[in-house]
Design a protein around this motif. Structure first.
Motif, PDB file in Angstrom:
ATOM      1  N   SER A  19       0.862  -1.182   0.000  1.00  0.00           N
ATOM      2  CA  SER A  19       0.000   0.000   0.000  1.00  0.00           C
ATOM      3  C   SER A  19       0.894   1.226   0.000  1.00  0.00           C
ATOM      4  O   SER A  19       2.091   1.144   0.276  1.00  0.00           O
ATOM      5  N   SER A  22       2.660   1.771   3.262  1.00  0.00           N
ATOM      6  CA  SER A  22       3.514   0.720   3.804  1.00  0.00           C
ATOM      7  C   SER A  22       4.938   1.216   3.982  1.00  0.00           C
ATOM      8  O   SER A  22       5.397   2.118   3.278  1.00  0.00           O
ATOM      9  N   ILE A 121      -2.923  -0.803  -5.898  1.00  0.00           N
ATOM     10  CA  ILE A 121      -2.116  -0.147  -4.869  1.00  0.00           C
ATOM     11  C   ILE A 121      -2.756   1.151  -4.368  1.00  0.00           C
ATOM     12  O   ILE A 121      -2.780   1.419  -3.166  1.00  0.00           O
ATOM     13  N   LYS A 123      -6.017   2.246  -5.108  1.00  0.00           N
ATOM     14  CA  LYS A 123      -7.482   2.174  -4.974  1.00  0.00           C
ATOM     15  C   LYS A 123      -8.185   3.334  -5.691  1.00  0.00           C
ATOM     16  O   LYS A 123      -9.283   3.751  -5.296  1.00  0.00           O
TER      17      LYS A 123
END
Length: 404
Positions: A19, A22, A121, A123
């Motif tokens: 994400s 992250s 990744i 969205k």
């Protein structure tokens, strides 16, 4: 100028772990940023279709503009001026570019990949909506879709082939359909995909059935060189993702796919590689040996990366592939005037396998480290070479998303 990377298996489970927020290593963070650049660019591109601007004589012999067409690249008009075409291995006839079907398919597959990765990744539904639009135009819309077969791939022109039919070799022209099948599942969680999901599944099931049952498909499956490898790449990705007609996709390998993959890995692959040297004799005999050694290995790595979860069923071929990569690493590209950067991704992928083995405590640690170091030396040398620009840029960085 950076080249477009050859397709490789994208491990969707690895991508799903990422994400924007992250905490990743620097290379992965850079890849995530570059995906956004590429996905934003893809929003402005397309649609793509093989029906656009077609006119005689550059239409398949069927007369149907929806039939994929490509010309055999190494065939030229005979110097005898007798209407025949003759083969000149490694010398590409520039007028094959008069037919745009393959370039349309390749551009479609590439932009679709960027959009699907971007949606997974970030969205961002704009990415998903544009991906669905590209899929609809290329594979669903009756006015613009490609028919699910390659009966007219790599056609040899001239009086040699009065019927204008394609060859088994033509299936390699559509190998990027494996990329399309690979990335579509990233759209499954998006509500808008439901509108075309049935049509997409049906298209790929028909195509998989054609690969398995058509005369052209069976002939390509019976080859031994890189054509067999790239045939398997398509077959694996299409059938494992979408199943076959009258079946539903599942976590289990359909029997035809299991049997054909086992045969390829256990029978065809050993015929491709000299286990004493790591050479691939069928590829090194070509006029551009290093290129074809790499080209086949790219397909082999795709197949074996995909097959990792099924190793108990299909077996493990790392010893054979390690031999081939070590052969490439020792190849004198300078003396042969060949491009070392072509092999970088193959070397990196095999290096990662050894790193993972070392982390699991498998094999001889010192031997594995020696191999890992020799691979890194090759990669470093390629990045210092005069051709390093070919493996630069965003497109050549995003592999860190699935091969960390």
């Amino acid at each position: 100028m950076p080249r477009k990377p050859e397709i490789e298996y994208i491990n969707l489970a690895e991508v799903a772990k990422l994400s924007v927020s992250s905490s990743n290593d620097a290379d992965t963070d850079n890849a995530i940023k570059n995906v956004k650049k590429l996905a934003d660019g893809a929003l402005k591109k397309g649609p793509y279709t093989i029906t656009e601007g077609k006119s005689l004589p550059h239409i398949a012999a069927s007369g149907d503009i929806h039939d994929f067409l490509s010309y055999a690249p190494y065939w030229w008009p005979s110097p005898k001026n007798d209407g025949k075409y003759v083969r000149k291995d490694g010398k590409r006839n520039p007028d094959v570019a008069l037919v745009k079907d393959q370039s349309q398919l390749e551009d479609f597959s590439e932009q679709l990949m960027f959009l699907c990765l971007g949606y997974q990744i970030y969205k961002n539904e704009n990415y998903a909506n544009h991906a669905i639009y590209l899929l609809d135009v290329f594979l669903v819309n009756p006015s613009t879709k490609m028919n699910p077969h390659v009966n007219y791939g790599q056609v040899v022109r001239g009086t040699n082939n009065p019927g204008g039919l394609g060859r088994a070799e033509g299936i390699i022209s559509t190998r990027v359909l494996a990329r399309v099948a690979n990335v579509i599942p990233m759209l499954y969680g998006f509500a808008g995909y439901a509108r075309i999901s049935g049509a997409i599944t049906s298209w790929f099931q028909q195509y998989g059935h054609w690969l398995l049952t058509s005369e052209i498909g069976r002939a390509e499956a019976a080859t031994i060189n890189n054509h067999a490898s790239w045939y398997m790449v398509q077959l694996i990705m299409v059938i494992s993702t979408f199943g076959l007609p009258s079946t539903t996709p599942s976590d289990h390998l359909p029997a035809p796919l299991k049997d054909l993959t086992c045969h390829f890995l256990q029978s065809t692959l050993p015929q491709q590689i000299n286990m004493e040297t790591g050479d691939q004799p069928l590829e090194s005999a070509r006029t551009r040996p290093f290129h074809y050694l790499v080209f086949n290995l790219q397909a082999l790595l795709y197949i074996t990366n995909w097959s990792c979860p099924y190793q108990q069923i299909l077996g493990c071929q790392d010893d054979m592939l390690e031999k081939t990569v070590s052969y490439l690493v020792s190849y004198d590209t300078d003396a042969k005037n060949e491009d070392p950067t072509e092999a970088v991704r193959c070397v990196q992928q095999m290096q990662l396998r050894f790193i993972h083995k070392a982390e699991r405590g498998e094999g001889d640690t010192d031997s594995s480290q020696t191999i890992i170091d020799s691979y890194q030396q090759f990669v470093d040398k390629a990045y210092r070479s005069d051709m390093a620009e070919k493996i630069s840029g965003p497109k050549n960085s995003i592999h860190y998303l699935w091969s960390r």
